[in-house]
Design an enzyme around this catalytic site. Structure first.
Site, PDB file in Angstrom:
ATOM      1  N   SER A  14     -16.965  66.754  47.583  1.00 43.08           N
ATOM      2  CA  SER A  14     -16.800  65.314  47.763  1.00 43.08           C
ATOM      3  C   SER A  14     -18.120  64.575  47.924  1.00 43.08           C
ATOM      4  CB  SER A  14     -15.930  65.040  48.999  1.00 43.08           C
ATOM      5  OG  SER A  14     -15.842  63.649  49.233  1.00 43.08           O
ATOM      6  N   LYS A  65      -2.354  63.412  48.510  1.00 46.88           N
ATOM      7  CA  LYS A  65      -2.130  61.969  48.411  1.00 46.88           C
ATOM      8  C   LYS A  65      -0.648  61.595  48.402  1.00 46.88           C
ATOM      9  CE  LYS A  65      -6.349  60.579  45.949  1.00 46.88           C
ATOM     10  NZ  LYS A  65      -6.860  59.836  44.779  1.00 46.88           N
ATOM     11  N   ASN A  85      -4.448  57.182  49.850  1.00 44.90           N
ATOM     12  CA  ASN A  85      -5.769  57.822  49.888  1.00 44.90           C
ATOM     13  C   ASN A  85      -6.620  57.334  51.058  1.00 44.90           C
ATOM     14  OD1 ASN A  85      -6.668  55.277  49.024  1.00 44.90           O
ATOM     15  ND2 ASN A  85      -8.193  56.147  47.632  1.00 44.90           N
ATOM     16  N   ASP A 101      -7.570  53.241  45.410  1.00 45.30           N
ATOM     17  CA  ASP A 101      -7.966  53.557  44.039  1.00 45.30           C
ATOM     18  C   ASP A 101      -7.737  52.362  43.122  1.00 45.30           C
ATOM     19  OD1 ASP A 101      -8.798  56.166  44.546  1.00 45.30           O
ATOM     20  OD2 ASP A 101      -6.786  56.982  44.264  1.00 45.30           O
ATOM     21  N   GLY A 128      -1.895  60.354  38.530  1.00 41.26           N
ATOM     22  CA  GLY A 128      -2.179  59.607  39.756  1.00 41.26           C
ATOM     23  C   GLY A 128      -3.121  58.450  39.561  1.00 41.26           C
ATOM     24  N   ASN A 148       0.103  57.848  27.003  1.00 42.13           N
ATOM     25  CA  ASN A 148       0.001  59.165  27.609  1.00 42.13           C
ATOM     26  C   ASN A 148       0.355  60.237  26.576  1.00 42.13           C
ATOM     27  OD1 ASN A 148      -0.445  60.586  30.215  1.00 42.13           O
ATOM     28  ND2 ASN A 148       1.619  61.370  29.827  1.00 42.13           N
ATOM     29  N   LYS A 153       6.681  60.157  30.005  1.00 43.19           N
ATOM     30  CA  LYS A 153       6.049  59.896  31.297  1.00 43.19           C
ATOM     31  C   LYS A 153       5.433  58.504  31.324  1.00 43.19           C
ATOM     32  CE  LYS A 153       2.927  61.977  34.696  1.00 43.19           C
ATOM     33  NZ  LYS A 153       2.015  63.121  34.982  1.00 43.19           N
ATOM     34  N   ALA A 211     -12.763  56.465  34.222  1.00 42.38           N
ATOM     35  CA  ALA A 211     -12.662  56.943  35.601  1.00 42.38           C
ATOM     36  C   ALA A 211     -13.453  58.223  35.830  1.00 42.38           C
ATOM     37  CB  ALA A 211     -11.196  57.149  35.979  1.00 42.38           C
TER      38      ALA A 211
END
Length: 267
Positions: A14, A65, A85, A101, A128, A148, A153, A211
């Site tokens: 992290s 999460k 988060n 986020d 997510g 996607n 989905k 991202a």
């Protein structure tokens, strides 16, 4: 001294600790940011223990999460996204859960002068990160096309997001021809020099947020820059989700420049 931290498993990778510690140092706050790695089945005990010990706030990362949503009192956006988060312990009742986020993506785009009101956005990915970004963009006034690899989905997510539509990846080129914003919310580009979007689908009227932040310059962003698009690397989204958490916990404006410098010095 106030203690903040990160719950995840694993958490050794992290970048949150140096980013938040830089903020405390910049503002002269008596605070520390530490990492916690509870067992997979011990999240509830970890959150309850943190509350009992007087921890001021926690970030939450993979794989916790979604589970955290059931343990804290989530605010509306976190409930709609289906994930927490950030946890704040300052209230008198149960700890409050947030999802920063979504705000991180919005602030990253706005920091690059991207107007989201009435924008036409394409989000690639319905996991997510894609869920958070799609809800955030819709709340900011954009229409959202979610593409996607597994089209059902995307369609399922689109049913929950206002003014959204679901698509397969085969539709991306057509969708981008009229789009103002593109967000890659998949991990494509992290492990290899690949992109989820054909280079010839990009154009100069786009703002492109990837991202992925390792590497900072992904193939998608290189292609976007060559097309004349505005490019926003993933570290900006990572930065601003941390900035938002800091401001929730402390009630103070975050020292964005110091946090950004600390983050980028480790990338």
């Amino acid at each position: 001294m106030d203690v903040y931290g990160l719950l995840g498993n694993p958490v050794g990778h992290s970048l949150s600790p140096p980013m938040h510690e830089a903020a405390y140092d910049e503002l002269g706050l008596e605070a520390r940011y530490v990492t916690f790695e509870p067992d997979q089945d011990a999240l509830a005990a970890a959150i309850e223990g943190a509350d009992a010990l007087g921890v001021a706030g926690l970030n939450v990362t993979i794989p916790f999460k979604q589970e955290a949503l059931e343990i804290v009192a989530p605010e509306d956006l976190a409930t709609r996204i289906g994930a927490v988060n950030t946890i704040d312990f300052s209230g008198s009742g149960p700890p409050t859960g947030y999802n920063t986020d979504a705000v991180g993506a919005l602030r990253a785009l706005r920091d690059h002068d991207v107007d989201l009101e009435d924008a036409r956005a394409v989000v690639v990915g319905a996991g997510g990160a894609g869920r958070a970004v799609a809800f955030g963009l819709a709340d900011a006034g954009a229409t959202v096309a979610i593409a996607n690899r597994t089209e059902p989905k995307a369609r399922q997510l689109a049913e929950a997001v206002p003014r959204a539509s679901g698509h397969g990846l085969a539709d991306v080129e057509r969708l981008l021809s009229e789009a103002d914003v593109l967000v890659n919310a998949t991990s494509v580009g992290m492990e290899e020099d690949a992109t989820p979007v054909p280079a010839d689908a990009l154009h100069g009227d786009l703002a492109v947020l990837d991202a992925v932040y390792q590497p900072l310059e992904t193939r998608l962003l290189r292609d976007a820059a060559e097309a004349g698009a505005t490019t926003v690397d993933g570290a900006w989204m990572l930065l601003y989700q941390g900035v938002e958490a800091f401001e929730i916990w402390t009630g103070r404006d975050a020292p964005v420049e110091a946090m950004n410098e600390a983050l980028r010095s480790r990338l």
